[in-house]
Design a protein around this motif. Structure first.
Motif, PDB file in Angstrom:
ATOM      1  N   ASP A 179     -57.460  39.367 -59.225  1.00  0.00           N
ATOM      2  CA  ASP A 179     -58.217  38.721 -60.323  1.00  0.00           C
ATOM      3  C   ASP A 179     -59.506  38.127 -59.660  1.00  0.00           C
ATOM      4  N   TYR A 180     -59.286  37.791 -58.217  1.00  0.00           N
ATOM      5  CA  TYR A 180     -60.401  37.197 -57.658  1.00  0.00           C
ATOM      6  C   TYR A 180     -61.463  38.373 -57.400  1.00  0.00           C
ATOM      7  N   ARG A 181     -60.931  39.237 -56.880  1.00  0.00           N
ATOM      8  CA  ARG A 181     -61.645  40.658 -56.326  1.00  0.00           C
ATOM      9  C   ARG A 181     -62.481  41.199 -57.544  1.00  0.00           C
ATOM     10  N   ASP A 182     -61.660  41.310 -58.768  1.00  0.00           N
ATOM     11  CA  ASP A 182     -62.435  41.996 -59.850  1.00  0.00           C
ATOM     12  C   ASP A 182     -63.343  41.083 -60.672  1.00  0.00           C
ATOM     13  N   MET A 183     -63.113  39.887 -60.532  1.00  0.00           N
ATOM     14  CA  MET A 183     -63.926  38.615 -61.081  1.00  0.00           C
ATOM     15  C   MET A 183     -65.469  38.234 -60.173  1.00  0.00           C
ATOM     16  N   HIS A 184     -65.366  38.759 -58.939  1.00  0.00           N
ATOM     17  CA  HIS A 184     -66.272  38.312 -57.950  1.00  0.00           C
ATOM     18  C   HIS A 184     -67.044  39.514 -57.580  1.00  0.00           C
ATOM     19  N   ARG A 185     -66.955  40.712 -57.769  1.00  0.00           N
ATOM     20  CA  ARG A 185     -67.615  41.919 -57.285  1.00  0.00           C
ATOM     21  C   ARG A 185     -68.820  41.930 -57.814  1.00  0.00           C
ATOM     22  N   GLU A 186     -69.856  42.285 -57.158  1.00  0.00           N
ATOM     23  CA  GLU A 186     -71.431  42.254 -57.398  1.00  0.00           C
ATOM     24  C   GLU A 186     -71.372  43.435 -58.735  1.00  0.00           C
ATOM     25  N   PRO A 189     -68.746  42.696 -63.061  1.00  0.00           N
ATOM     26  CA  PRO A 189     -67.372  42.184 -62.703  1.00  0.00           C
ATOM     27  C   PRO A 189     -66.769  41.516 -64.030  1.00  0.00           C
ATOM     28  N   LYS A 191     -65.538  39.558 -66.654  1.00  0.00           N
ATOM     29  CA  LYS A 191     -65.843  38.314 -67.313  1.00  0.00           C
ATOM     30  C   LYS A 191     -66.089  38.460 -68.762  1.00  0.00           C
TER      31      LYS A 191
END
Ligand code: DC
Length: 223
Positions: A179-186, A189, A191
């Motif tokens: 989740d963290y990686r998928d939501m915080h990529r440039e 992301p 959302k």
């Protein structure tokens, strides 16, 4: 104009189960975009390419051809002419897909394929960036989520039912990392799109979620 329904949300929220049910009820084509990122990831793994090595990933992308076909209602992912549906469902491939989908060179290839499919037919497409990037004009957008604990338990039950031994805590840790990686990529992301309807399935079963989304669809068709 074709009718497009976009379903986004984190790993294990039940997107594919729900999207398949709805596609059947509505006579739409179901497009699983995660499977496309998994097919690319499978290629990288097979060729010993590390997720951190952006240059090698970019070079490999030029040699990868991903398309889809249908066997009945089941989407099949074809990687360089070979059907890889049976080998892309592992945690290893899922994690590699999450790690390599951060690169624009990976995404642009698949987004083009996804947009082409949605232009031609009525589709229910699920993924992470469908409502925000791939189909910004989709008539219906759903952001489907559930608590990490509930998603981990569902995954645990699924694996256990298949006879795969696994650890609930480890699965939950994996889900939270993903989740963290998928939501915080440039790039693109995960959302909730501004015009997406939030559906939290923590306390609902699949049939209830499908019915809730069907109601949203019917309401949208009336206005
Ligand atoms: O939905 P899934 O677990 O099969 O997806 C695997 C990974 O692929 C996910 O962690 C992130 C990536 N993905 C993406 O970046 N964009 C999408 N539209 C679908 C999946």
């Amino acid at each position: 104009m074709s009718m497009n329904i976009a379903i986004d949300g984190p790993a294990g929220a039940g997107k594919s189960t729900i999207a398949k049910k709805l596609a059947k009820k509505l006579g739409f084509i179901y497009v699983d975009t995660g499977a496309m990122y998994r097919a690319m990831a499978y290629y990288f793994l097979q060729h010993g390419i590390l997720a951190e090595d952006e240059k090698a990933v970019a070079e490999a992308c030029q040699k990868v051809d991903v398309t889809i076909a249908y066997e009945g209602e089941e989407q099949q992912v074809i990687l360089n002419g070979e059907n890889v549906n049976g080998v892309i469902r592992t945690e290893e491939v899922g994690n590699m897909a999450s790690a390599t989908s951060i690169y624009p060179v990976v995404r642009s290839k698949l987004v083009e394929l996804q947009q082409g499919l949605a232009a031609k037919a009525d589709v229910i497409m699920d993924g992470r960036d469908i409502g925000t990037c791939v189909l910004p004009n989709a008539q219906i957008k759903i952001y489907l989520t559930a608590s990490a604990a509930v998603r981990a338990k569902r995954r645990y039950d699924e694996l256990t039912a298949k006879g795969v031994s696994c650890d609930l805590e480890e699965i939950q840790r994996d889900i939270v990392d993903r989740d963290y990686r998928d939501m915080h990529r440039e790039t693109s992301p995960l959302k909730q799109a501004e015009d997406a309807v939030l559906v939290d399935s923590s306390e609902m079963d699949a049939e209830e979620v499908a019915d809730a989304i069907l109601e949203i669809y019917k309401k949208a068709k009336r206005v």
